[in-house]
Design an enzyme around this catalytic site. Structure first.
Site, short mmCIF file in Angstrom:
data_model
loop_
_atom_site.label_atom_id
_atom_site.label_comp_id
_atom_site.label_asym_id
_atom_site.label_seq_id
_atom_site.Cartn_x
_atom_site.Cartn_y
_atom_site.Cartn_z
N HIS A 157 32.79 76.85 64.68
CA HIS A 157 31.85 77.72 65.42
C HIS A 157 31.42 78.83 64.46
O HIS A 157 32.17 79.76 64.20
CB HIS A 157 32.52 78.30 66.66
CG HIS A 157 32.83 77.27 67.70
ND1 HIS A 157 32.01 77.05 68.78
CD2 HIS A 157 33.85 76.39 67.80
CE1 HIS A 157 32.53 76.07 69.53
NE2 HIS A 157 33.64 75.66 68.95
N GLU A 185 25.56 70.46 72.86
CA GLU A 185 26.47 69.85 73.83
C GLU A 185 26.17 70.31 75.26
O GLU A 185 26.78 71.25 75.75
CB GLU A 185 27.93 70.13 73.47
CG GLU A 185 28.29 71.57 73.14
CD GLU A 185 29.75 71.71 72.73
OE1 GLU A 185 30.61 71.02 73.32
OE2 GLU A 185 30.03 72.50 71.82
N HIS A 195 26.67 75.05 68.97
CA HIS A 195 27.01 76.02 67.92
C HIS A 195 26.61 75.50 66.55
O HIS A 195 26.56 74.29 66.30
CB HIS A 195 28.51 76.29 67.94
CG HIS A 195 29.35 75.05 68.04
ND1 HIS A 195 29.88 74.40 66.95
CD2 HIS A 195 29.72 74.31 69.12
CE1 HIS A 195 30.55 73.33 67.35
NE2 HIS A 195 30.47 73.24 68.67
N GLU A 222 27.57 65.25 73.48
CA GLU A 222 27.39 66.11 72.31
C GLU A 222 27.09 65.27 71.09
O GLU A 222 27.65 64.17 70.91
CB GLU A 222 28.66 66.92 72.08
CG GLU A 222 28.61 67.86 70.88
CD GLU A 222 29.90 68.65 70.70
OE1 GLU A 222 29.87 69.68 70.01
OE2 GLU A 222 30.94 68.23 71.26
N ASP A 226 36.07 64.64 73.65
CA ASP A 226 35.43 65.51 72.66
C ASP A 226 36.29 65.45 71.40
O ASP A 226 37.49 65.77 71.43
CB ASP A 226 35.36 66.94 73.22
CG ASP A 226 34.51 67.87 72.39
OD1 ASP A 226 34.07 67.48 71.30
OD2 ASP A 226 34.29 69.01 72.85
N ASP A 252 30.93 66.94 65.09
CA ASP A 252 31.47 67.28 66.40
C ASP A 252 30.69 66.48 67.44
O ASP A 252 29.45 66.58 67.50
CB ASP A 252 31.30 68.79 66.62
CG ASP A 252 31.94 69.30 67.91
OD1 ASP A 252 32.49 68.49 68.67
OD2 ASP A 252 31.88 70.53 68.14
#
Length: 293
Positions: free
Chosen positions: A161, A185, A153, A279, A81, A92
């Site tokens: 976030h 994700e 998010h 994700e 990640d 992300d």
């Protein structure tokens, strides 16, 4: 803004290829993380957060510590990640690989297919609970469970976030996707379906500019904000720069207790299950941009 996101996404795509080549038996987690983070900077971005390498039952937030001796092993299920930001606009993304084995192929496919199915339906004004329903149904159809208390998010500039959560199940929320950037994700597991705190991660973010009485620690904090704003950062990033100039452990503990810093916990699967994750980051306006496609 979109151009910065596109640049961050371009870097993230290149990084994925580099990361996949590094995920092999005997490679140290420390070397992997340091190599990838350096590569991001070399390509003109900055890490959106410290590289997370969460293995097997570790669900999230494991980044190597200073002198970490952990290494990749055959059979490990590795969630990689990572994030890239350009001028505070963050991509992300994450993927999962199993090292030299196929024992957990179906579990890996469950989280991957859940994300693929979200790609087919995501749009502006969609209720976030509908995304969760797609994720939940896909993962359960494979015989596994989502991680119910982990979620995607909304992302805003310098804020990873940003308030709106994208659940991995139908939580009946009526919140709808407005224009903006979102990370989706799906996490899948053969365990209990919940993550719990395990230990502290050495990953921090600035959460408050509450007054700091100690002048040396105040100066340290101001440098942290200048370098990272509210982007998460790692202890190992600070070690070479500050160790010997300030008592790093005391300064960080002071800032945590004073309410300036938050330290993320390493999360493990509550039932000791294996966890997989995929994700991507979407930018949504009148069009849908899957930034990693």
């Amino acid at each position: 803004m979109l151009e910065d996101l596109k640049k961050a996404a371009s870097i993230a795509k290149k990084i994925r290829n580099d990361a996949e080549k590094l995920l092999k038996p005997g490679e140290s987690l420390y070397n992997i993380a340091e190599t990838i983070e350096t590569k991001i900077i070399d390509l003109g971005g900055f890490p959106g957060f410290p590289v997370n390498i969460s293995i097997n039952n570790i669900a999230a937030h494991y980044t190597p510590k200073v002198n970490d001796d952990k290494k990749i092993k055959d059979g490990d299920v590795v969630k990689f990640d990572y994030g890239v930001h350009v001028n505070g606009y963050i991509i992300d993304t994450a993927f999962t690989v199993e090292i030299n084995d196929n024992k957990y192929k179906d579990l890996i496919d469950a989280s991957k297919e859940a994300l693929d199915n979200v790609r087919k339906i995501i749009k502006k004004d969609l209720e976030v609970s509908k995304i969760g329903e797609i994720i939940d149904n896909t993962i359960k159809s494979k015989g596994f469970k989502p991680i119910y208390n982990l979620s995607g998010h909304r992302i805003e500039r310098y804020i990873l976030h940003a308030g709106v959560s994208i659940p991995n199940y139908n939580n009946n929320s009526k919140i709808r996707l407005s224009e903006g950037t979102y990370a989706v994700e799906p996490f899948a597991t053969n365990g209990a379906g919940f993550a719990e705190d395990y230990t502290l991660s050495g990953i921090y973010s600035i959460i408050s500019d509450k007054p700091i009485r100690d002048p040396n620690i105040r100066r340290f904090f101001m440098e942290l904000y200048k370098d990272y704003n509210t982007i998460p950062f790692a202890y190992r990033w600070l070690y070479n720069k500050y160790n010997g100039k300030i008592n790093l452990n005391i300064a960080i503990e002071y800032l945590k207790k004073n309410g300036n810093l938050y330290e993320y916990p390493v999360l493990i699967e509550q039932g000791d299950g294996i966890v997989t994750q995929f994700e991507t980051t979407f930018y949504i306006n009148n069009e849908i941009f899957d930034m990693m496609s």
